[in-house]
Design a protein around this motif. Structure first.
Motif, PDB file in Angstrom:
ATOM      1  N   GLN A 229      -9.624  -2.958   8.605  1.00  9.70           N
ATOM      2  CA  GLN A 229     -10.399  -1.751   8.315  1.00  9.70           C
ATOM      3  C   GLN A 229      -9.516  -0.580   7.900  1.00  9.70           C
ATOM      4  O   GLN A 229     -10.001   0.543   7.731  1.00  9.70           O
ATOM      5  CB  GLN A 229     -11.218  -1.351   9.557  1.00  9.70           C
ATOM      6  CG  GLN A 229     -10.390  -0.852  10.721  1.00  9.70           C
ATOM      7  CD  GLN A 229     -11.230  -0.227  11.815  1.00  9.70           C
ATOM      8  OE1 GLN A 229     -10.801  -0.123  12.954  1.00  9.70           O
ATOM      9  NE2 GLN A 229     -12.434   0.197  11.483  1.00  9.70           N
ATOM     10  N   ASP A 230      -8.234  -0.848   7.687  1.00  5.33           N
ATOM     11  CA  ASP A 230      -7.297   0.219   7.349  1.00  5.33           C
ATOM     12  C   ASP A 230      -6.976   0.279   5.860  1.00  5.33           C
ATOM     13  O   ASP A 230      -6.533  -0.707   5.262  1.00  5.33           O
ATOM     14  CB  ASP A 230      -5.988   0.050   8.124  1.00  5.33           C
ATOM     15  CG  ASP A 230      -6.147   0.352   9.606  1.00  5.33           C
ATOM     16  OD1 ASP A 230      -7.040   1.151   9.945  1.00  5.33           O
ATOM     17  OD2 ASP A 230      -5.386  -0.215  10.417  1.00  5.33           O
ATOM     18  N   VAL A 231      -7.193   1.461   5.263  1.00  8.21           N
ATOM     19  CA  VAL A 231      -6.701   1.769   3.921  1.00  8.21           C
ATOM     20  C   VAL A 231      -5.428   2.562   4.141  1.00  8.21           C
ATOM     21  O   VAL A 231      -5.459   3.749   4.491  1.00  8.21           O
ATOM     22  CB  VAL A 231      -7.738   2.584   3.116  1.00  8.21           C
ATOM     23  CG1 VAL A 231      -7.111   3.138   1.845  1.00  8.21           C
ATOM     24  CG2 VAL A 231      -8.956   1.736   2.794  1.00  8.21           C
ATOM     25  N   MET A 232      -4.284   1.891   3.964  1.00 10.50           N
ATOM     26  CA  MET A 232      -2.991   2.506   4.252  1.00 10.50           C
ATOM     27  C   MET A 232      -2.427   3.155   2.994  1.00 10.50           C
ATOM     28  O   MET A 232      -2.240   2.495   1.966  1.00 10.50           O
ATOM     29  CB  MET A 232      -2.020   1.466   4.791  1.00 10.50           C
ATOM     30  CG  MET A 232      -2.459   0.818   6.092  1.00 10.50           C
ATOM     31  SD  MET A 232      -2.736   2.007   7.436  1.00 10.50           S
ATOM     32  CE  MET A 232      -1.139   2.832   7.552  1.00 10.50           C
ATOM     33  N   VAL A 233      -2.149   4.460   3.080  1.00 17.97           N
ATOM     34  CA  VAL A 233      -1.623   5.229   1.950  1.00 17.97           C
ATOM     35  C   VAL A 233      -0.179   5.610   2.244  1.00 17.97           C
ATOM     36  O   VAL A 233       0.115   6.299   3.235  1.00 17.97           O
ATOM     37  CB  VAL A 233      -2.463   6.500   1.708  1.00 17.97           C
ATOM     38  CG1 VAL A 233      -1.894   7.297   0.535  1.00 17.97           C
ATOM     39  CG2 VAL A 233      -3.926   6.134   1.464  1.00 17.97           C
ATOM     40  N   ARG A 237       4.106   7.644  -2.183  1.00 18.75           N
ATOM     41  CA  ARG A 237       3.230   7.552  -3.349  1.00 18.75           C
ATOM     42  C   ARG A 237       2.268   8.743  -3.407  1.00 18.75           C
ATOM     43  O   ARG A 237       1.941   9.262  -4.478  1.00 18.75           O
ATOM     44  CB  ARG A 237       2.431   6.247  -3.317  1.00 18.75           C
ATOM     45  CG  ARG A 237       3.264   4.983  -3.384  1.00 18.75           C
ATOM     46  CD  ARG A 237       3.731   4.661  -4.826  1.00 18.75           C
ATOM     47  NE  ARG A 237       4.754   5.540  -5.329  1.00 18.75           N
ATOM     48  CZ  ARG A 237       6.056   5.392  -5.069  1.00 18.75           C
ATOM     49  NH1 ARG A 237       6.471   4.383  -4.314  1.00 18.75           N
ATOM     50  NH2 ARG A 237       6.936   6.216  -5.580  1.00 18.75           N
ATOM     51  N   TRP A 238       1.799   9.180  -2.267  1.00 21.42           N
ATOM     52  CA  TRP A 238       0.878  10.319  -2.203  1.00 21.42           C
ATOM     53  C   TRP A 238       1.522  11.591  -2.742  1.00 21.42           C
ATOM     54  O   TRP A 238       0.879  12.401  -3.412  1.00 21.42           O
ATOM     55  CB  TRP A 238       0.439  10.526  -0.751  1.00 21.42           C
ATOM     56  CG  TRP A 238      -0.602  11.582  -0.526  1.00 21.42           C
ATOM     57  CD1 TRP A 238      -0.387  12.850  -0.076  1.00 21.42           C
ATOM     58  CD2 TRP A 238      -2.020  11.448  -0.702  1.00 21.42           C
ATOM     59  NE1 TRP A 238      -1.580  13.525   0.043  1.00 21.42           N
ATOM     60  CE2 TRP A 238      -2.600  12.678  -0.332  1.00 21.42           C
ATOM     61  CE3 TRP A 238      -2.850  10.413  -1.117  1.00 21.42           C
ATOM     62  CZ2 TRP A 238      -3.974  12.900  -0.380  1.00 21.42           C
ATOM     63  CZ3 TRP A 238      -4.222  10.627  -1.158  1.00 21.42           C
ATOM     64  CH2 TRP A 238      -4.771  11.855  -0.800  1.00 21.42           C
ATOM     65  N   LEU A 239       2.823  11.740  -2.500  1.00 22.13           N
ATOM     66  CA  LEU A 239       3.526  12.953  -2.911  1.00 22.13           C
ATOM     67  C   LEU A 239       4.185  12.854  -4.278  1.00 22.13           C
ATOM     68  O   LEU A 239       4.301  13.854  -4.992  1.00 22.13           O
ATOM     69  CB  LEU A 239       4.577  13.320  -1.870  1.00 22.13           C
ATOM     70  CG  LEU A 239       4.061  13.688  -0.478  1.00 22.13           C
ATOM     71  CD1 LEU A 239       5.232  13.946   0.465  1.00 22.13           C
ATOM     72  CD2 LEU A 239       3.138  14.902  -0.540  1.00 22.13           C
TER      73      LEU A 239
END
Length: 312
Positions: A229-233, A237-239
């Motif tokens: 159930q985890d969407v790992m970000v 990559r986010w930055l």
């Protein structure tokens, strides 16, 4: 002798009295032709006076045949004409000005979304405690009439990024009309506690590797994943985004969310459908575009799915 006196009559009505130039001929209706020249002269004067008066009251610069135009025509017709008229071609200075405005607007949007100036890659922590703070509050339901999927947004402790800030951006992505809700079936709603269908978690590369690795996935400190159930970000990559989105971090964040949530919804990887076509959101764009154009949405603006050949 007593003469019979004639009655005193006005000169004009004396019997046998002739006018100068002979007896006047009368038109039908009893009017004398001699009266018409005077009337004609008067009419000319009246007409001339009317035209002069009209010339004084007519707005300057307005054609005479438009004097009787109704207010609806003046306000509606001319406005429609302006709308239908082609826009003048922009000069080079105009194009540069428009481009500057576009870039300025983009920077403002990035700032609001928390995507300001890129940090130094060396300043981004590679690991963290593995504990998370959950964004408080909740959002409205968005999407189709089918099942509503609830989710929470969490940020690993110690990153200095407010969870609520990340939640706002995730909500924006999932609510977009080009997102997964475009099928008219799935809906999303953010919650802040209790049971939820999935979790969007922003974490350091080390923590992402640990959680994804528990399911046999190797993220190599570089990429994101969806496990359970985890969407790992991945924080990096986010930055920083990737080379293809180096100047558009906000769009790449949408790609991360849509790609990993797509996996949660059961979608597998796809390839480029053809040179020059938009890359499917389920394509691993970080590994190359293979002739496709960048794209971060599963549907286009007309609600058509953007897909490609399945990749095993």
């Amino acid at each position: 002798m007593n003469e019979r006196r004639r009655p005193n009559l006005p000169p004009s009505s004396a019997p046998g009295r002739r006018r100068r130039g002979g007896r006047a001929r009368r038109r039908p209706g009893g009017r004398s032709r001699l009266l018409w020249p005077g009337l004609a002269a008067g009419a000319v004067l009246v007409l001339a006076g009317g035209l002069a008066l009209k010339g004084v009251t007519e707005p300057a610069g307005r054609p005479a045949d438009a004097a009787g135009a109704s207010p609806a025509t003046e306000t509606g017709g001319t406005e429609e004409a302006r709308k239908d008229a082609p826009e003048p071609e922009k000069t080079e200075d105009g194009k540069r000005g428009a481009e500057k405005k576009k870039k300025k607007k983009k920077k403002e949007e990035d700032k609001e979304a928390g995507a300001g100036e890129k940090p130094d890659p060396d300043s981004i922590p590679s690991s963290g405690p593995g504990t998370f703070a959950t964004a408080d509050g909740g959002g409205d339901r968005v999407g189709g009439s089918g099942r509503t999927l609830t989710y929470v947004v969490q940020v690993e402790d110690g990153l200095g990024i407010p969870a609520r800030e990340v939640a706002t951006e995730v909500e924006r992505v999932l609510a977009d009309e080009r997102g997964w809700t475009a099928d008219g079936k799935v809906g999303f709603r953010r919650v802040s506690g209790g049971a939820s269908d999935f979790r969007v978690r922003l974490a350091t590369a080390g923590t992402v590797d640990d959680i994804c690795g528990q399911y046999g996935l190797d993220t190599g400190g570089e990429v994101n994943c969806n496990v359970g159930q985890d969407v790992m970000v991945n924080l990096k990559r986010w930055l920083l985004a990737t080379q293809y989105y180096a100047d558009d971090v906000t769009s790449y964040r949408a790609l991360i969310i849509n790609h990993e949530v797509g996996h949660f919804l059961g979608h597998g990887h796809e390839g480029c459908p053809g040179a020059g076509r938009p890359a499917p959101v389920m394509m691993q764009q970080i590994k190359g575009l293979h002739g496709c154009r960048t794209n971060v949405w599963p549907y286009d603006a007309d609600g058509r799915p953007i897909t490609g050949p399945a990749v095993g």
